[in-house]
Write an enzyme that holds these catalytic residues in place. Sequence first.
Site, PDB file in Angstrom:
ATOM      1  N   ALA A 264     -14.476  27.756  -3.823  1.00  0.00           N
ATOM      2  CA  ALA A 264     -15.333  28.461  -2.849  1.00  0.00           C
ATOM      3  C   ALA A 264     -15.523  29.924  -3.213  1.00  0.00           C
ATOM      4  O   ALA A 264     -16.621  30.467  -3.051  1.00  0.00           O
ATOM      5  CB  ALA A 264     -14.715  28.337  -1.456  1.00  0.00           C
TER       6      ALA A 264
ATOM      7  N   HIS B 242     -11.839  23.969  16.512  1.00  0.00           N
ATOM      8  CA  HIS B 242     -10.468  23.449  16.650  1.00  0.00           C
ATOM      9  C   HIS B 242      -9.495  24.518  17.146  1.00  0.00           C
ATOM     10  O   HIS B 242      -8.275  24.364  17.035  1.00  0.00           O
ATOM     11  CB  HIS B 242      -9.991  22.851  15.315  1.00  0.00           C
ATOM     12  CG  HIS B 242     -10.703  21.590  14.957  1.00  0.00           C
ATOM     13  ND1 HIS B 242     -10.656  21.039  13.699  1.00  0.00           N
ATOM     14  CD2 HIS B 242     -11.495  20.777  15.686  1.00  0.00           C
ATOM     15  CE1 HIS B 242     -11.392  19.935  13.684  1.00  0.00           C
ATOM     16  NE2 HIS B 242     -11.906  19.749  14.861  1.00  0.00           N
TER      17      HIS B 242
HETATM   18  C1  BV8 Z   1     -11.456  13.790  19.306  1.00  0.00           C
HETATM   19  C2  BV8 Z   1      -6.259  22.018  14.623  1.00  0.00           C
HETATM   20  C3  BV8 Z   1     -12.423  12.845  21.326  1.00  0.00           C
HETATM   21  C4  BV8 Z   1      -4.783  21.906  14.695  1.00  0.00           C
HETATM   22  C5  BV8 Z   1      -7.175  19.919  13.761  1.00  0.00           C
HETATM   23  C6  BV8 Z   1     -13.858   8.472  14.535  1.00  0.00           C
HETATM   24  C7  BV8 Z   1     -13.357   7.766  13.481  1.00  0.00           C
HETATM   25  C8  BV8 Z   1     -11.979   7.865  13.162  1.00  0.00           C
HETATM   26  C9  BV8 Z   1     -11.107   8.688  13.887  1.00  0.00           C
HETATM   27  C10 BV8 Z   1     -11.615   9.401  14.923  1.00  0.00           C
HETATM   28  C11 BV8 Z   1     -12.974   9.271  15.261  1.00  0.00           C
HETATM   29  N1  BV8 Z   1     -13.194  10.072  16.317  1.00  0.00           N
HETATM   30  C12 BV8 Z   1     -12.016  10.681  16.665  1.00  0.00           C
HETATM   31  C13 BV8 Z   1     -11.044  10.285  15.832  1.00  0.00           C
HETATM   32  C14 BV8 Z   1      -9.666  10.720  15.872  1.00  0.00           C
HETATM   33  C15 BV8 Z   1      -9.403  12.045  15.159  1.00  0.00           C
HETATM   34  C16 BV8 Z   1      -9.698  11.927  13.702  1.00  0.00           C
HETATM   35  O1  BV8 Z   1     -10.754  12.295  13.216  1.00  0.00           O
HETATM   36  N2  BV8 Z   1      -8.694  11.416  12.988  1.00  0.00           N
HETATM   37  C17 BV8 Z   1      -8.825  11.328  11.507  1.00  0.00           C
HETATM   38  C18 BV8 Z   1      -7.526  11.800  10.898  1.00  0.00           C
HETATM   39  C19 BV8 Z   1      -9.190   9.958  11.100  1.00  0.00           C
HETATM   40  N3  BV8 Z   1     -10.183  13.144  15.741  1.00  0.00           N
HETATM   41  C20 BV8 Z   1      -9.683  13.758  16.852  1.00  0.00           C
HETATM   42  O2  BV8 Z   1      -8.655  13.435  17.410  1.00  0.00           O
HETATM   43  C21 BV8 Z   1     -10.510  14.917  17.390  1.00  0.00           C
HETATM   44  N4  BV8 Z   1     -10.695  14.777  18.811  1.00  0.00           N
HETATM   45  O3  BV8 Z   1     -12.004  12.995  18.606  1.00  0.00           O
HETATM   46  O4  BV8 Z   1     -11.563  13.849  20.693  1.00  0.00           O
HETATM   47  C22 BV8 Z   1     -13.873  13.184  21.045  1.00  0.00           C
HETATM   48  C23 BV8 Z   1     -14.744  12.262  20.502  1.00  0.00           C
HETATM   49  C24 BV8 Z   1     -16.077  12.573  20.303  1.00  0.00           C
HETATM   50  C25 BV8 Z   1     -16.586  13.814  20.586  1.00  0.00           C
HETATM   51  C26 BV8 Z   1     -15.696  14.708  21.100  1.00  0.00           C
HETATM   52  C27 BV8 Z   1     -14.332  14.396  21.293  1.00  0.00           C
HETATM   53  C28 BV8 Z   1      -9.784  16.255  17.220  1.00  0.00           C
HETATM   54  C29 BV8 Z   1      -9.557  16.567  15.791  1.00  0.00           C
HETATM   55  C30 BV8 Z   1      -9.011  18.000  15.645  1.00  0.00           C
HETATM   56  C31 BV8 Z   1      -7.542  17.992  15.264  1.00  0.00           C
HETATM   57  N5  BV8 Z   1      -7.118  19.370  14.957  1.00  0.00           N
HETATM   58  N6  BV8 Z   1      -6.778  21.210  13.542  1.00  0.00           N
HETATM   59  C32 BV8 Z   1      -4.102  22.336  13.422  1.00  0.00           C
HETATM   60  O5  BV8 Z   1      -4.774  22.884  12.530  1.00  0.00           O
HETATM   61  O6  BV8 Z   1      -2.873  22.154  13.397  1.00  0.00           O
HETATM   62  S1  BV8 Z   1      -7.808  18.982  12.448  1.00  0.00           S
HETATM   63  C33 BV8 Z   1      -7.370  19.878  11.014  1.00  0.00           C
HETATM   64  O7  BV8 Z   1      -7.465  18.954   9.981  1.00  0.00           O
HETATM   65  C34 BV8 Z   1      -8.337  20.975  10.632  1.00  0.00           C
HETATM   66  O8  BV8 Z   1      -8.787  21.717  11.723  1.00  0.00           O
HETATM   67  C35 BV8 Z   1      -9.467  20.201   9.978  1.00  0.00           C
HETATM   68  O9  BV8 Z   1     -10.367  19.755  10.921  1.00  0.00           O
HETATM   69  C36 BV8 Z   1      -8.759  19.012   9.432  1.00  0.00           C
HETATM   70  C37 BV8 Z   1      -8.564  19.227   7.981  1.00  0.00           C
HETATM   71  O10 BV8 Z   1      -9.757  18.915   7.364  1.00  0.00           O
HETATM   72  P1  BV8 Z   1     -10.391  19.940   6.303  1.00  0.00           P
HETATM   73  O11 BV8 Z   1     -10.512  21.280   6.932  1.00  0.00           O
HETATM   74  O12 BV8 Z   1     -11.565  19.259   5.777  1.00  0.00           O
HETATM   75  O13 BV8 Z   1      -9.220  20.103   5.214  1.00  0.00           O
HETATM   76  P2  BV8 Z   1      -8.734  19.031   4.122  1.00  0.00           P
HETATM   77  O14 BV8 Z   1      -7.452  19.521   3.622  1.00  0.00           O
HETATM   78  O15 BV8 Z   1      -8.838  17.643   4.640  1.00  0.00           O
HETATM   79  O16 BV8 Z   1      -9.840  19.166   2.957  1.00  0.00           O
HETATM   80  C38 BV8 Z   1      -9.931  20.377   2.252  1.00  0.00           C
HETATM   81  C39 BV8 Z   1     -11.192  20.278   1.407  1.00  0.00           C
HETATM   82  O17 BV8 Z   1     -11.352  21.525   0.742  1.00  0.00           O
HETATM   83  C40 BV8 Z   1     -11.109  19.178   0.339  1.00  0.00           C
HETATM   84  O18 BV8 Z   1     -12.358  18.499   0.302  1.00  0.00           O
HETATM   85  C41 BV8 Z   1     -10.875  19.963  -0.960  1.00  0.00           C
HETATM   86  O19 BV8 Z   1     -11.569  19.384  -2.038  1.00  0.00           O
HETATM   87  C42 BV8 Z   1     -11.529  21.299  -0.641  1.00  0.00           C
HETATM   88  N7  BV8 Z   1     -10.940  22.448  -1.334  1.00  0.00           N
HETATM   89  C43 BV8 Z   1      -9.628  22.677  -1.613  1.00  0.00           C
HETATM   90  N8  BV8 Z   1      -9.497  23.881  -2.247  1.00  0.00           N
HETATM   91  C44 BV8 Z   1     -10.765  24.408  -2.333  1.00  0.00           C
HETATM   92  C45 BV8 Z   1     -11.679  23.499  -1.742  1.00  0.00           C
HETATM   93  N9  BV8 Z   1     -13.007  23.719  -1.671  1.00  0.00           N
HETATM   94  C46 BV8 Z   1     -13.463  24.893  -2.234  1.00  0.00           C
HETATM   95  N10 BV8 Z   1     -12.642  25.818  -2.818  1.00  0.00           N
HETATM   96  C47 BV8 Z   1     -11.307  25.613  -2.888  1.00  0.00           C
HETATM   97  N11 BV8 Z   1     -10.539  26.514  -3.475  1.00  0.00           N
END
Ligand code: BV8
Length: 240
Positions: free
Chosen positions: A223, A112
Amino acid sequence: MPQNIFILTGAGVSAESGLGTFRDKQGEGIWAKFDPMKLATPEAFARDPEAVLAFYDLRRRNLRDAKPNAAHLALARLEDSLAKRGETLTLVTQNIDDLHERAGSASVIHMHGELLKARCGRCEAVRSWLDDLTVAHICPNCGRAGALRPHVVWFGEMPLAMDLIDRALRESDLFVAIGTSGAVYPAAGFVAEARAYGLRTCEINLEAADNARLFDEQRLGPASEMVPAWVEELVGGSTE
Ligand code: BV8
């Protein structure tokens, strides 16, 4: 003992370094405070570049004060020990921070993008960028102003290194997801692909991810505790 390990990390691996996660059950994540569709899409940048650039300036400043934690350090140790044994670690992160590198990981795939880099929307030149970025900044490569943006992948944009990632998944024996909620695709789909290629799958997370049912093994906890313990099991006692 797995020879080739594929690791996917998310915001949870950097949470204990003081960098907020995006979604958490307490509803305090970044996306609870800031609307991703208003700040992390190419449309938002076209509509209001100042607001988008200010959002990333804030996160870039926060990153400056952050330090790698024990989870980042353990993954750097794992990379080193496996290499000494002629085995491989593919470390893919969704995080745009540089904490894996600062912990000593030599090879990190930022699918990303990276917050400490800027890309010109006109000539596509990518360069290191450590300070605030404004619409007044001129691209040192093509001389145009107003086209420089954080070198990050926004929603609706194609993630980076997808071919490399797919190849590494095919050639690995073990898939481990660390600190990711499995909410964002295509990253959230890697575990299903890994299973299809016959890899064993393990989740290390504070709480079960949305796609938890797809993992053979689950280790729940912070983690900074779970990752060093897991790495010690894998490489502890080996001549590092
Ligand atoms: C795309 C950069 C075409 C910018 C980011 C299929 C189904 C539904 C939707 C889609 C789909 N395909 C595509 C989509 C659309 C979309 C998407 O997924 N939308 C979601 C919201 C439904 N995806 C896209 O648009 C992607 N592009 O699909 O292009 C394509 C298709 C096919 C193949 C190729 C291309 C682009 C997505 C990237 C967007 N950019 N970041 C920025 O950072 O500002 S995403 C950003 O959010 C992060 O990079 C990361 O990916 C995401 C956050 O997720 P996590 O890292 O998992 O973080 P989160 O907070 O959610 O979870 C934290 C976890 O840690 C929790 O589980 C928690 O329990 C745990 N935790 C917390 N503390 C701790 C811990 N674990 C251990 N220890 C701790 N202390």
